[in-house]
Design an enzyme around this catalytic site. Structure first.
Site, PDB file in Angstrom:
ATOM      1  CE  LYS A  70     -13.657  -3.934  -0.505  1.00 43.94           C
ATOM      2  NZ  LYS A  70     -12.650  -3.647   0.509  1.00 43.94           N
TER       3      LYS A  70
ATOM      4  CE  LYS B 240      -6.271  -8.432  -2.179  1.00 44.50           C
ATOM      5  NZ  LYS B 240      -6.775  -8.153  -0.850  1.00 44.50           N
TER       6      LYS B 240
ATOM      7  CE  LYS C  56      -4.432  -1.753   0.855  1.00 43.57           C
ATOM      8  NZ  LYS C  56      -5.754  -1.707   1.380  1.00 43.57           N
TER       9      LYS C  56
END
Ligand code: ATP
Ligand code: LTN
Length: 336
Positions: free
Chosen positions: A202, A199, A117
């Site tokens: 969203k 992966k 992130k």
């Protein structure tokens, strides 16, 4: 949830960062209602975690309600389990501070989600992003949860929660239950439909990479049709060499209960187009009733708010007792 019974506790959380994907559903949310008879389950919309990435306030508020409605639509029964919004229970952040003082900088630096992130948002590598797993440990430990149903990407965070619990128990005496990650055997990591070695997420920029639980039939069929596979045209389960096809087979397996062998036989000589259509159609059949329930729940705001209020009241009552114990153990003067 009755606090005086002997059932073990389950805790899990999901961030209100957008409409849930098929990955969230298969890897996590779908499994949560299945635990409600055997365990006391506590499920939270973790809005505080969502704040580690910049959020528009009005959108965050809207998505928080939507996430709660989706949990109920997926089968969580508020008469059996607690559903609440994380920020409604101050105990999580209070416990988080104590746990942070028992967590090492080095441990947090090793978390892969933090590394991913911070690479993705280099302009906002904030303190919350770094201490995210400590708040997650507080979520889990505040309820003495034994089981934490999550997708495989969260395993490292649950392991950190265990290490923190163990360290606290060693320093201050037995306080926390040792939590365990409950990871589904199939579907623990649903892959992106566009890059099947990544992966499904969203927050992916390419909407063709994910199926949203609220996608309509046409969108679902179109996205599966466009899913990246390979060029040899054989329907065979081989994650290493055929990640795209194996991902589709994994989804089909989860919703139909058919084994990989059976799926290979069913599509022997049929080609990928037929497989994609079958997968799309079984996904739509499964999601349609969830979507209908979701729309009904979301349109009854009073009901949703009542469920969330009752959930947080019970969550607060339960976790406050544990926090009091922790405060005593670390040597805080009792508030009278
Ligand atoms: P974001 O893209 O905003 O980081 P996310 O889609 O990864 O979010 P989270 O809210 O972080 O979703 O995850 C909620 C739950 O869904 C977690 O238990 C996580 O392990 C699970 N999960 C997320 N993506 C997948 C996936 N592709 N396959 C299986 N499980 C998943
Ligand atoms: N970190 C998780 C969401 C989450 C969670 C939790 C999961 C926050 N607190 C406690 C299980 C238990 C995620 O990103 N999916």
């Amino acid at each position: 949830m009755e606090s005086n019974n002997t059932k073990q506790k389950v805790f899990s959380g999901i961030q209100p960062t957008g409409t849930f994907t098929l990955g969230n559903y298969i890897g996590a949310v779908r499994n949560w209602p299945l635990l409600q008879d055997e365990y006391d389950c506590i499920y939270s919309v973790v809005d505080q975690h969502a704040l580690t990435v910049r959020q528009d306030p009005a959108t965050l508020r809207k998505r928080t309600y939507e996430a709660a409605a989706m949990l109920l639509a997926s089968g969580i029964d508020p008469d059996k389990s607690l559903v609440f919004i994380q920020s409604h229970n101050p105990v999580h952040s209070q416990l988080s501070w104590i746990l942070a003082c028992n967590t090492q900088f080095g441990e947090l630096s090793r978390m892969t989600q933090f590394k991913d992130k911070s690479a993705k948002h280099p302009d906002n590598v904030n303190g919350g992003l770094f201490t995210y797993p400590v708040l997650m440990a507080a979520d889990i430990l505040a309820y003495n949860a034994h089981q934490v149903p999550v997708g495989v990407d969260q395993k490292q965070h649950v392991e950190l929660a265990r290490n923190i619990a163990q360290r606290f128990n060693a320093n201050y005496g037995e306080t926390f239950v040792m939590p365990e990650a409950l990871i589904p055997k199939v579907g623990a990591k649903i892959m992106s439909l566009q890059e099947p070695t990544k992966k499904m997420s969203k927050s992916d920029e390419n909407p063709n990479a994910f199926i949203l639980l609220l996608d309509d039939e046409a969108a679902i069929m179109r996205k599966f049709k466009r899913a990246v596979t390979d060029s040899d045209g054989v329907v065979k389960y081989d994650v290493e060499n055929k990640p795209g096809v194996s991902n589709l087979m994994g989804i089909y397996n989860v919703f139909t209960g058919k084994s990989f062998e059976e799926i290979e036989k069913e599509f022997d000589g049929a080609g990928y187009g037929v497989l994609k259509e079958a997968v799309g159609s079984c996904v739509y059949q499964t999601l349609k009733p969830v979507q209908d329930r979701y729309n009904a729940i979301l349109s009854d705001k009073a009901y949703l708010e009542k469920v969330l209020k009752e959930g947080s009241e019970k969550a607060i009552a339960y976790s406050q007792r544990l926090l009091n114990k922790v405060y005593r153990k670390v040597g805080f003067v009792q508030f009278k």
